[in-house]
Design an enzyme around this catalytic site. Structure first.
Site, PDB file in Angstrom:
ATOM      1  N   ASP A  26      31.188  34.753  40.792  1.00 54.61           N
ATOM      2  CA  ASP A  26      32.531  35.104  40.346  1.00 54.61           C
ATOM      3  C   ASP A  26      32.395  35.996  39.122  1.00 54.61           C
ATOM      4  O   ASP A  26      32.044  35.516  38.041  1.00 54.61           O
ATOM      5  CB  ASP A  26      33.324  33.831  40.024  1.00 54.61           C
ATOM      6  CG  ASP A  26      34.743  34.138  39.573  1.00 54.61           C
ATOM      7  OD1 ASP A  26      35.502  33.177  39.354  1.00 54.61           O
ATOM      8  OD2 ASP A  26      35.092  35.330  39.421  1.00 54.61           O
ATOM      9  N   ILE A  81      34.724  37.904  37.588  1.00 49.39           N
ATOM     10  CA  ILE A  81      36.056  38.336  37.196  1.00 49.39           C
ATOM     11  C   ILE A  81      36.171  38.774  35.747  1.00 49.39           C
ATOM     12  O   ILE A  81      37.091  39.509  35.379  1.00 49.39           O
ATOM     13  CB  ILE A  81      37.098  37.249  37.533  1.00 49.39           C
ATOM     14  CG1 ILE A  81      38.478  37.859  37.618  1.00 49.39           C
ATOM     15  CG2 ILE A  81      37.048  36.110  36.532  1.00 49.39           C
ATOM     16  CD1 ILE A  81      39.540  36.893  38.096  1.00 49.39           C
ATOM     17  N   TYR A 102      34.729  26.556  34.959  1.00 50.07           N
ATOM     18  CA  TYR A 102      36.170  26.823  35.010  1.00 50.07           C
ATOM     19  C   TYR A 102      36.854  25.662  35.734  1.00 50.07           C
ATOM     20  O   TYR A 102      36.537  25.364  36.880  1.00 50.07           O
ATOM     21  CB  TYR A 102      36.379  28.145  35.741  1.00 50.07           C
ATOM     22  CG  TYR A 102      37.751  28.419  36.307  1.00 50.07           C
ATOM     23  CD1 TYR A 102      37.904  28.791  37.638  1.00 50.07           C
ATOM     24  CD2 TYR A 102      38.898  28.368  35.509  1.00 50.07           C
ATOM     25  CE1 TYR A 102      39.153  29.090  38.174  1.00 50.07           C
ATOM     26  CE2 TYR A 102      40.144  28.662  36.044  1.00 50.07           C
ATOM     27  CZ  TYR A 102      40.265  29.021  37.372  1.00 50.07           C
ATOM     28  OH  TYR A 102      41.489  29.304  37.895  1.00 50.07           O
ATOM     29  N   LYS A 119      42.060  39.461  34.841  1.00 48.80           N
ATOM     30  CA  LYS A 119      41.480  39.412  33.501  1.00 48.80           C
ATOM     31  C   LYS A 119      41.250  40.822  32.953  1.00 48.80           C
ATOM     32  O   LYS A 119      41.697  41.157  31.866  1.00 48.80           O
ATOM     33  CB  LYS A 119      40.147  38.642  33.530  1.00 48.80           C
ATOM     34  CG  LYS A 119      40.242  37.313  34.241  1.00 48.80           C
ATOM     35  CD  LYS A 119      41.140  36.319  33.523  1.00 48.80           C
ATOM     36  CE  LYS A 119      41.244  35.017  34.297  1.00 48.80           C
ATOM     37  NZ  LYS A 119      42.210  34.076  33.719  1.00 48.80           N
TER      38      LYS A 119
END
Lengths: 440, 534
Positions: B333, B335, B248, B371
């Site tokens: 992470d 998410i 990312y 998200k």
């Protein structure tokens, strides 16, 4: 070099283990005592009364009334048009309508004597974040900011912890009502130099916390001249600007710049927030207003770490763009704060306690030096403990604000009901009576 | 959101000065001076006076130099944005500005961020927002495939809002969305109500196989500050985290900007479907250590962004073993955990820790609602840690990024509406899967294949056959054509630090079904011209 801490397992950073968060100071310790035994008008009348938290609860009803009459602020209307854009909106520029509303509100507070351009407003989740962000931008690790004492204890954490920047005090004392002097400015600068620290700016709070007084125009001019001479920044934390309740009128650094046609203004940055004036600390709304384009750009980008909820921006945009509401709020809030201030000053005077003459903020700066066993920091802390444990009132000792004169205390008056304030004043009165009797 | 390109970042920095010009000038003064003095006063004067003059000159130059920070040693990393480059650039302007006070200075940290954004990520976003595609009113506009937003289930959320918010703020009985009680100072790390609600939601979206403790949560204004705050807690300036590529683009900002922590890429290959290998991790660890940089942890995103694949249970065990062996942390992470499609099962780090006897103190999970609940604007994120010391520090640090109490209350109300949440999760899954299948099939007809993925809002497309040269340059040329000719904004793999050129991240959740053929047609036009030219 990262130090492996004594823990047998995986280590943490220096930032994580450092004490620079400052939460071991009496300023915060008193809050803990309050949390453990909070005063309640009906359920706990012998509890600790919190007078160490600068919160404004006197005008909450005005906010509630507005929202009752303007449901479009808290929703997005039938079928929720605009909701999608709002919920997806994470642009660090912030909602234009909200920035416009903030700019207008800031102008109103200053009686229209200064103009604010919404495109120079950078939004942050609270003034805590705004001050830290500015420090990251204006100074490198190891550099220094000059801050007049006494100052808000949170600065030790906000300006220093993650940034690695140092604070050098500009000493002020009661001889001139704790106003900043050119000599004090110069002395602080020299002090920093002698420690091999590069000074990057001066950070003032106007109206001042904890003294509760606005800065005179001449003092603002001197500070600005000083910053210009040294080619450093000037940050003016004006978080209490809308909480000025009596004369002299509040004068913003923006007005001083305006009078100078904005010459040399790219070194000036204003911090503002709705936590004090509007009594909305829970909403996390802060701003940086900078006259420096690079600072605006950089602050905006860095604000990614501390964005204001778009839902909150939407609600506040509705509220603050309603001129009728804001005019009435500012006026009524001032009146109520003034009334509270008069009440506490009178009550303290009756108990034989003098305060610094204040005209702004949510607190008064009380002089208890005559009561000290010894005129030292230890004496002050002993008195503070006594007041916390016996009188059951949490107030903030001047030493936690780095005041060079022992015996001064900050007492908040707007974070409770009038009735509770009455109870607190009674307790103080009784305490002072007891002391008088002990002495005779 | 924001992105700092780390590879070959051009860095003009004219204002910065160094000592070199000063010394040269000094020598030019001193040598003739020595000659003059020695004729009269002898050897002593001949040495003392030039030295004194030299000293005063240095002092003078030091005072008037608008210097770069001495406390920022050049960083040896190739992936750090420019701190090293700033000190190496020299300028003659030191001499010219002698006696003049330059503009007031901002910090080195700020200087590197103040530059205009020339990264493809930004240019693309700007173009797309200046000329946004609309099927009816602007059919020739730029189609946004570069922003990981999910618009597919907005109708459900909007409906919930209009039904539940109308009586909200009035403080009436049953008006549990009023502002009473939430305007004052709240716990900086989030209200217990929201933590409880988040625990329930996370457990549900992750398949119900793991439970979360509210007391181990620190809530933050989005996942962005959660990552940064964790970095501040786990690493010192100059330390590093290992991160599998492609990653990312926002990690470059979140991890490095203000903390001074480095990111060391651990390259993954298409032959492994971009799954991390422990061997590569080990190699990167050893190489970095040899350089003298301390590795503090591994940063993962699982499900992965941009590839969209999952880490298997076995891989999670291996990672935990590796972390224990090297005594480092793991930041996971997660998410996108709630945006699974297909049949694969998501396994959270938390689940693995529950089942086995691993040292939990080194594991930290990042989560958020941007998200899975499509509410990025509301800024709801969290750090979930098993380490009491990290929690204690993070709780204090999150005051710089607390969630608005107004939003916390609204989100609690939403999350507690279990009927709505069920409907949302199920419908979202179906719609995302449907969109993905159509999009991937569309690309297939163009000869463009996508990496295998099980989650997320984007597909990781291999357009290497279309790039003029098999290099980053070639990739960027194609990206430029796609943006300016085909008018589609996609994210080039180089922005995600992918080691193989030609991969592009294409987000499909901002589209409607009818838009897909439009996208494919536009890509086809560019693809045709590309293959003709190569």
């Amino acid at each position: 070099m990262a130090i492996e801490i004594e823990q047998p397992s995986v280590g943490l950073s220096k930032v994580a283990v450092s004490k620079t968060h400052g939460e071991d100071s009496p300023y915060f310790a008193g809050w803990k005592a309050y949390d453990e035994n909070p005063y309640d008008e009906s359920d706990n009348q012998s509890g600790v009364i919190q007078m160490g938290l600068a919160e404004n609860q006197v005008s909450f009803d005005l906010l509630e009334k507005f929202l009752e009459e303007h449901s479009e602020a808290s929703s997005w209307g039938k079928g929720a048009p605009g909701f999608r854009e709002n919920a997806l909106f994470q642009d660090y520029h912030g909602l234009k309508s909200f920035r416009q509303a903030m700019a207008n509100f800031m102008e109103q507070i200053r009686g229209g004597r200064a103009k604010f351009n919404p495109d120079r407003i950078v939004l942050t989740a609270g003034a805590t974040a705004a001050n830290e962000l500015l420090t990251f931008i204006l100074a490198d690790p190891g550099d220094a900011l000059l801050v007049p004492t006494p100052y808000y204890p949170g600065f030790d954490r906000d300006l220093r912890w993650r940034t690695g920047v140092k604070i050098v005090s500009i000493h002020c004392d009661s001889s001139n009502n704790f106003q900043v002097t050119p000599q004090a400015l110069e002395a602080a600068y020299q002090c920093a130099e002698s420690m091999n620290l590069k000074v990057r700016g001066v950070l003032i709070t106007n109206p001042s916390n904890p003294s509760g007084a606005t800065l005179q125009r001449s003092v603002l001019e001197e500070i600005l001249d000083f910053a210009t001479r040294k080619n450093i920044h000037l940050v003016s934390d004006e978080i209490y600007s809308g909480s000025t309740f009596s004369s002299p009128e509040f004068i913003s650094i923006a007005e001083v710049l305006d009078a100078r046609d904005y010459k040399n203004s790219e070194r000036v940055h204003i911090v503002y927030s709705l936590s004090k004036d509007l009594g909305l600390p829970g909403f996390r709304v802060g701003t940086i207003y900078s006259y420096n384009d690079k600072v605006v750009t950089t602050a905006r980008r860095m604000s990614s770490f501390t964005l204001i909820s778009s839902q909150t921006q939407h609600l506040l945009a509705c509220m603050l763009s309603n001129k009728e509401f804001t005019e009435n709020y500012i006026k009524t809030n001032r009146e109520r704060l003034s009334k509270r201030y008069d009440m506490i000053i009178k009550g303290l005077k009756n108990a034989g306690i003098e305060c610094l003459k204040g005209n702004a903020g949510l607190f008064c700066w009380m002089n208890l030096s005559p009561l000290l066993e010894e005129p030292t920091r230890e004496g002050e802390l002993a008195l503070w403990k006594t007041i916390l444990n016996e009188v059951k009132i949490n107030i903030s000792p001047g030493s936690s604000c780095h005041c060079s004169e022992p015996g001064w205390f900050r007492v908040c008056f707007a974070n409770m009901s009038e009735q509770t304030l009455g109870v607190a004043l009674e307790r103080i009165h009784k305490f002072m009576e007891q002391r008088k009797r002990k002495e005779t | 959101m924001t992105l700092t390109r780390s590879i070959q970042y051009p860095n003009p920095e004219p204002e910065v000065q160094t000592r070199k010009p000063g010394r040269a000038t000094a020598m030019r003064l001193i040598v003739p001076l020595q000659g003059v003095v020695q004729g009269r006063g002898g050897l002593i004067f001949g040495s003392l006076i030039p030295c004194a003059l030299f000293y005063f000159l240095q002092l003078y130059l030091k005072r008037h130099r608008s210097s770069n920070s001495r406390s920022n040693p050049p960083s040896p990393s190739t992936s750090s944005p420019n701190l090293a480059e700033i000190t190496r650039t020299s300028s003659r302007s030191n001499l010219l500005s002698r006696g003049l006070i330059g503009p007031v200075r901002i910090s080195s940290r700020a200087m590197s961020i103040a530059k205009p954004n020339d990264s493809p990520y930004y240019i693309g976003l700007d173009k797309a927002s200046e000329d946004p595609y609309d099927r009816i009113s602007n059919p020739d506009g730029v189609i946004q495939l570069g922003l990981l937003e999910n618009r597919l289930c907005f109708d459900l959320i909007a409906k919930w809002m209009s039904e539940n918010l109308s009586d909200s703020m009035m403080g009436r009985e049953g008006g549990d969305l009023s502002i009473s009680g939430i305007t004052t100072y709240q716990p900086v790390d989030g209200t217990m109500e929201l933590k409880l609600a988040m625990a329930g939601f996370m457990s549900r979206v992750m398949g119900g196989t793991v439970s979360f403790e509210p007391s181990q949560m620190v809530l933050t204004a989005g996942a962005t500050p959660a990552i940064e705050t964790l970095c501040f807690c786990l690493a010192d300036h100059g330390n590093a985290f290992l991160v599998p590529t492609p990653y990312y683009p926002g990690f470059d900002r979140d991890v490095k900007w203000r903390t001074g922590v480095e990111l060391i890429p651990v390259h993954c290959r298409s032959t492994d479907n971009f799954i991390l290998s422990i061997t590569a991790l080990d190699q990167a660890f050893n190489q970095t250590r040899k350089r003298g940089t301390k590795i503090r942890g591994i940063l993962l995103s699982n499900p992965a962004n941009p590839v969209g694949n999952l880490l298997s249970r076995e891989m999670l065990y291996n990672l935990l073993d590796f972390a224990r062996e090297k005594n480092i942390h793991i930041i996971s992470d997660e998410i996108f955990a709630g945006t699974m499609y297909g049949n694969e099962e998501f396994v959270s780090m938390a689940e693995v820790l529950d089942s086995e006897n691993f040292d939990k103190n080194r594991v930290h999970i990042v989560y958020g609602l941007s998200k899975d609940l499509s509410l990025p604007g509301f800024r709801v994120g969290m750090i979930y840690s098993f380490n009491e010391n990290v929690l204690a520090a993070a709780r204090k640090l999150t005051r710089f990024s607390s969630i608005s109490a107004l939003t916390q209350r609204l989100v609690v109300s939403m999350l507690l509406d279990t009927r709505f949440i069920e409907e949302y999760i199920e419908t979202n899954k179906k719609r995302v899967q449907n969109m993905r299948d159509l999009f991937v099939a569309g690309l297939k007809t163009l000869g463009i294949r996508c990496a295998d993925s099980s989650a997320g809002f984007c597909c990781w497309a291999d357009m290497s056959k279309l790039i003029p040269t098999y290099s980053e340059k070639g990739e960027l040329e194609l990206w430029d054509k796609l943006l300016n000719v085909a008018k589609i904004n996609v994210t080039p793999g180089s922005a995600c630090h992918c080691i193989e050129p030609g991969w592009f991240r294409c987000c499909f959740t901002t589209l409607a079904q009818e838009d897909i053929p439009v996208v494919m047609e536009r890509i086809r036009k560019v693809a045709d011209t590309s293959t003709l030219c190569s």
